[in-house]
Design an enzyme around this catalytic site. Structure first.
Site, mmCIF file in Angstrom:
data_model
loop_
_atom_site.group_PDB
_atom_site.id
_atom_site.type_symbol
_atom_site.label_atom_id
_atom_site.label_comp_id
_atom_site.label_asym_id
_atom_site.label_seq_id
_atom_site.Cartn_x
_atom_site.Cartn_y
_atom_site.Cartn_z
ATOM 1 N N THR A 462 0.858 -1.179 0.000
ATOM 2 C CA THR A 462 0.000 0.000 0.000
ATOM 3 C C THR A 462 0.891 1.225 0.000
ATOM 4 O O THR A 462 1.879 1.281 0.731
ATOM 5 C CB THR A 462 -0.953 -0.004 1.210
ATOM 6 O OG1 THR A 462 -1.846 -1.108 1.080
ATOM 7 C CG2 THR A 462 -1.776 1.287 1.268
ATOM 8 N N PHE A 464 1.229 5.072 0.845
ATOM 9 C CA PHE A 464 0.623 6.067 1.731
ATOM 10 C C PHE A 464 1.149 7.455 1.364
ATOM 11 O O PHE A 464 2.309 7.591 0.974
ATOM 12 C CB PHE A 464 1.009 5.797 3.194
ATOM 13 C CG PHE A 464 0.374 4.557 3.777
ATOM 14 C CD1 PHE A 464 -0.777 4.645 4.549
ATOM 15 C CD2 PHE A 464 0.932 3.299 3.556
ATOM 16 C CE1 PHE A 464 -1.360 3.508 5.092
ATOM 17 C CE2 PHE A 464 0.356 2.163 4.091
ATOM 18 C CZ PHE A 464 -0.791 2.264 4.864
#
Ligand code: PEP
Ligand code: MN
Length: 561
Positions: A462, A464
């Site tokens: 992921t 960020f």
């Protein structure tokens, strides 16, 4: 017979020890790199090395002032003169320094200048020296003796802890074996074993471990993969002329390459490099401690881990219930930064955060990538066959769809964050339920892990974004994000893209989102390579602005690898 150990053991302490050296932390989420020459040879050379390694993102400086040399005729170090030079290098760069102390009489002197005291391999069982560094408060870097067993190594650390100094970092630097292809045999197999025995951090010295600069990088990369908390390496402006350990000292270019490789490997093994330049802290906030960073979720959430990985354990994560609240907290300056997920490698964009970037007046000042490993978490003693329902975040559900498909009988309960799911089954004593979350979340709530790594593909990352109320562009910025909308006429988007193409500006992401209240009209989110500080980029953006109904610059920041 086993050596008696108490304070270094996990029984003595539940949490891993974070050793603070100046404002740096060893043993936390960030992998530290300590670099510098074997010995402080003169002022110019040491200051040159300090400036160079600082720019590469190194965490701390090394350099010996008192040198333990095999031959009495070899260079013995500059002594106090060397300590003064190290202190000057710290003042200039802000990098904390570690240096060796050879004898108990010198502890006070070395501690007056250094931020961390090194006990060399040859002194690992110099018990009077161990007691002396245990009596004072500066953190200690304890190197493994070249013939020391794991227990002897830990017993040496115990000497320091028992005198009241808990700030000990262990260092594997190679042992004597029958192998003669390298200076020592770097015993990386020690790391996972040590991790099960002690809460103390462990770093690796691939320079002394190999004795050959050609092999240092390979062993450094192996060290991070093996779970080390950092490395200490020797680097020299002209290794051929070094007064000690020249053959194992890296050239600057080699260290720079190693930093880049470590940065890429770190997220794969669940770490982040402590690239000190990355947190773009506005000058006014530098002294603000702790740094408050908003994230969405409960403690133990992946977003919280992202906060620690980016800002280190000095930061204080501030949990928020929703992404909107994170943006609110940042825009209203109730926190210094916010950290929000924007994109996942398996499931794509997190649209809500794209929309919030449009709505709120915030800037992107950084980004990081976190490997996401999902686990099936339940109460201790609960078996797979006891489970009737599972509490799962929609993102986690999408990332674990292959696993979940093998249990069609489970009832799915959607929740707003992964750690919150664990908390829910914990607090409600649900013994027929499981949650999908991180190992950290399981640990945080004292829950058991039924199955590890259930994400559909292990390459699950992921990305960020770090957001701030203020635009801050550092010299490391190499990526720029924009939002714009074009008139609804043929070729409008293409014309804007051509501006970038004509100037050889590389676009790394293009995303469109609908405009609320204007059906079938869109805004475009563009990520491009380069910084706003670059006149070519700035000019291209201004040209695009002329062609668009609306254009907003989200920020220029250092791209994560
Ligand atoms: C050093 O770090 O320069 C050194 C002398 O290391 P070791 O004690 O591991 O040989
Ligand atoms: Mn050396």
């Amino acid at each position: 017979m086993a050596v008696q150990l108490k304070l270094v053991n996990w029984e003595a302490k539940k949490e891993r020890t974070l050793v603070r050296v100046g404002d740096r932390i060893i043993g936390g989420e960030k992998f530290v790199v300590i670099a510098g020459p074997c010995a402080v040879e003169n002022r110019e050379m040491m200051l040159d090395v300090a400036e160079r390694v600082k720019r590469m993102g190194v965490t701390m400086l090394r350099g010996g002032a008192f040198k333990p040399r095999t031959s009495p005729y070899s260079f013995q170090g500059l002594g106090e003169e060397g300590l003064k030079i190290l202190a000057e290098a710290r003042e200039r760069t802000g990098l904390p320094v570690v240096t060796e102390v050879l004898s108990p009489e010198h502890v006070e002197l070395v501690a007056a200048y250094a931020d961390m005291l090194q006990i060399g391999a040859r002194n690992m069982q110099n018990f009077e020296l161990l007691k002396a560094v245990g009596e004072q408060r500066k953190p200690v870097l304890l190197k493994r003796g070249m013939a020391a067993t794991l227990e002897e190594f830990l017993a040496a650390a115990e000497y320091i802890l028992v005198r009241g100094n808990e700030n000990v970092v262990l260092c594997e630097r190679g042992i004597r074996t029958f192998s003669d292809h390298s200076r020592f045999t770097l015993d990386l197999s020690l790391i996972p074993v040590l991790k099960t025995k002690t809460h103390l951090p462990i770093i690796v010295d691939p320079s002394h471990g190999t004795g050959n600069r050609q092999h240092v990088a390979a062993m450094a990369l192996a060290a991070i993969a093996a779970g080390a908390d950092g490395i200490i390496v020797e680097v020299h402006p002209e290794p051929e002329k070094a007064l000690s350990d020249g053959p194992q000292s890296l050239y600057f270019e080699q260290l720079e390459k190693l930093m880049r490789d470590l940065e890429v490997i770190a997220p794969v093994v669940g770490r982040q490099l402590d690239l000190s330049y990355k947190p773009v802290v506005p000058a006014a906030w530098v002294k603000v401690s702790p740094l408050r960073v908003a994230y969405q979720g409960e403690p133990g959430a992946f977003s919280e881990k992202a906060v620690f990985q980016y800002f280190g354990e000095n930061a204080r994560p501030v949990p928020q219930a929703t992404f909107r609240e994170v943006f609110e907290a940042v825009a209203q300056r109730r926190v210094h930064y916010g950290v929000v997920p924007i994109e996942n490698s398996l499931t794509g964009s997190i649209h809500e955060n794209y929309d919030l970037l449009l709505e709120y007046d915030v800037a992107i000042v950084g980004e990081l990538k976190l490997r996401i490993i999902h686990n099936l978490i339940a109460h201790d003693g609960v078996r797979l066959e006891d489970i009737r329902r599972v509490y799962v975040h929609p993102q986690a559900m999408a990332q674990c769809h292959l696993f979940l498909a093998t249990h069609p009988e489970w009832e799915i309960h959607q929740v707003s964050d992964t750690a919150g799911a664990v908390k829910h089954i914990k607090e409600n004593g649900l013994r027929d339920a499981a949650a999908i979350a991180s190992l950290d979340a399981a640990k945080r709530f004292g829950m058991a892990v039924l199955l590890e790594s259930i994400e559909s593909d292990p390459r699950n990352y992921t990305r960020f974004l770090v957001i701030s109320a203020e635009h801050v562009i550092t010299e490391k910025a190499n990526k720029t994000s924009l939002i714009y909308s074009t008139p609804n006429v043929p070729g409008a988007l293409l014309r804007t893209l051509k501006v970038f193409a004509d100037r050889n500006i590389n676009l790394v992401k293009l995303e469109s989102r609908p405009i609320a209240g204007r059906p079938w009209e869109y805004v475009f989110y563009v990520d491009l390579e380069g910084s706003l500080e670059d006149p070519t980029i700035a000019a291209a953006i201004e040209e695009v602005r002329q062609m668009t109904d609306f254009l907003k610059i989200l920020g220029s920041y250092p791209a994560s690898p």
